[in-house]
Design an enzyme around this catalytic site. Structure first.
Site, short mmCIF file in Angstrom:
data_model
loop_
_atom_site.label_atom_id
_atom_site.label_comp_id
_atom_site.label_asym_id
_atom_site.label_seq_id
_atom_site.Cartn_x
_atom_site.Cartn_y
_atom_site.Cartn_z
N THR A 1 57.35 74.69 65.69
CA THR A 1 57.65 73.80 66.80
C THR A 1 58.42 72.64 66.21
OG1 THR A 1 55.50 74.30 67.80
CG2 THR A 1 56.54 72.28 68.53
N ARG B 1 52.14 83.81 77.67
CA ARG B 1 51.33 82.80 76.94
C ARG B 1 52.14 81.51 76.78
NH1 ARG B 1 51.96 79.45 72.23
NH2 ARG B 1 49.88 78.93 71.46
N VAL B 2 51.51 80.39 77.06
CA VAL B 2 52.12 79.07 76.87
C VAL B 2 51.17 78.24 76.03
CG1 VAL B 2 52.81 76.94 78.05
CG2 VAL B 2 53.45 79.15 79.02
N ASP C 1 50.69 74.37 73.66
CA ASP C 1 50.57 72.94 73.96
C ASP C 1 51.92 72.24 74.15
OD1 ASP C 1 51.02 73.50 71.15
OD2 ASP C 1 50.84 71.35 70.81
N GLY D 1 48.48 75.94 69.53
CA GLY D 1 48.52 75.19 70.78
C GLY D 1 47.23 75.20 71.54
#
Ligand code: GLY
Length: 341
Positions: free
Chosen positions: A201, A229-230, A232, A255
């Site tokens: 990230t 899927r997601v 943070d 996350g």
């Protein structure tokens, strides 16, 4: 721009060479204050900060700087951010990003496909809609309506290699951030077959010449994740939070565990209570480790914070996390302290 090849070369050179190049600090947290200042996660933050500095260094607004800065990484065909990044387990790259300014304005996109600059779409969500977050096909439809071109997905060769390797067993065992093994030392080499780079990230926080704070965060999320899927990174309060009276924080790593403690908001609240950025980040890391118990040894989470005085600090569960800092006269990669090796 620190393109993928240069990034790998720098990584392969390892911390000794970075130190010799004057880019890696001697393990000290940032113990100076500066304005303007920009900090961002991981080695690619060095080039991202340069992108941000084009704005900050000429008196521009932190919001513009944090958008421009992470766009450098999004465009870099980095294995872990942007359209060339690791796909989900079905082979699709799905992107998450958010942005937040000094007035608590914020925007976010998640599960966005075939758009090169999710952070810019997040900014349009913030500025042109009454909402904070758009996801999936709705986010893509909005991006197209705002003039963002629909790109063809083109995995970087590293991402393709990593995905091909993963496909051999197709084992759904998400392990976030192999960086947690702390293997970014002098002999560091990316090892795709072991799942290296299965996640990353870029989070960036900055303060401009007027003392105003903003932040951004963008990712392709966990490599070979379940479709939909997601993590943070697009969640305001988890992957990013800015309170212009106090400070700003961004997160990287697993996350799910950042969301569990609303990590970035939690760090900012501890800075409000008087903790330094590093101490606040450490306390958030400790909270996750306490929750995860012996499972903490298998995950990496790191927080990076900047307070209103222009002091930056970070802390990680495991050794190996570093953050890039840029001010008018300092440009460094700083290894963060950690609870575990
Ligand atoms: N921290 C990025 C993610 O979990 O997706």
């Amino acid at each position: 721009m620190l393109n993928r090849r240069k990034f790998l070369a720098l990584s392969a050179l390892g911390s000794t060479a970075l130190f010799e190049k004057g880019l890696l600090a001697a393990g000290k947290p940032n113990d100076f204050t500066a304005k303007p200042i920009v900090v961002s996660t991981w080695e690619p933050g060095i080039e991202a900060n340069k992108g941000a500095w084009k704005i900050l260094g000429s008196g521009g607004r932190a919001l513009d700087a944090v958008e421009a800065g992470v766009m450098v990484t999004e465009a870099s065909q980095n294995c872990c951010v942007g359209l060339g990044a690791n796909p989900d387990r079905d082979g699709y790259v799905t992107l998450d990003a958010c942005i937040m300014d000094e007035f608590f304005n914020c925007g976010s996109v998640a599960f966005l496909e075939r758009i090169k600059h999710p952070v810019s779409v997040a900014r349009r969500v913030m500025e042109k809609t009454p909402h904070v977050m758009l996801v999936g096909s709705g986010a893509q439809q909005f991006a197209i309506s705002e003039g963002f071109p629909l790109e063809d997905q083109k995995l970087s060769s590293e991402a393709q290699k990593a995905y091909n390797y993963w496909l051999k067993n197709s084992e759904y065992k998400p392990v976030m951030n192999i960086e947690s093994k702390g293997n970014r030392g002098p002999s560091y080499q990316p090892v795709f077959k072991s799942g290296e780079f299965n996640h990353d990230t870029i989070g960036m926080v900055a303060m401009d010449i007027n003392g105003n704070l903003s932040g951004s965060c963008t990712t392709s999320g966990m490599g070979f994740k379940m479709r939909g899927r997601v993590g943070d990174s697009p969640i305001i309060g988890a992957g990013l939070f800015v309170d212009n009276e106090v400070g700003a924080c961004t997160a990287t790593g697993q996350g799910e565990d950042v969301i569990r403690i609303v990590g970035s908001h939690t760090v900012v609240e501890w800075m409000r209570q008087g903790l330094t950025p590093e101490a606040a980040c450490k306390k958030a890391v400790e909270r996750i480790v306490k929750i995860k118990k012996d499972k903490a040894k298998d995950i990496q989470v790191a927080f990076l914070a900047l307070n209103k005085k222009g002091v930056a600090g970070a802390f990680a569960i495991h050794k190996g996390f570093s953050y890039a800092i840029k001010t008018g006269n300092i440009e460094k990669l700083i290894p963060a302290k950690s609870l575990m090796d």
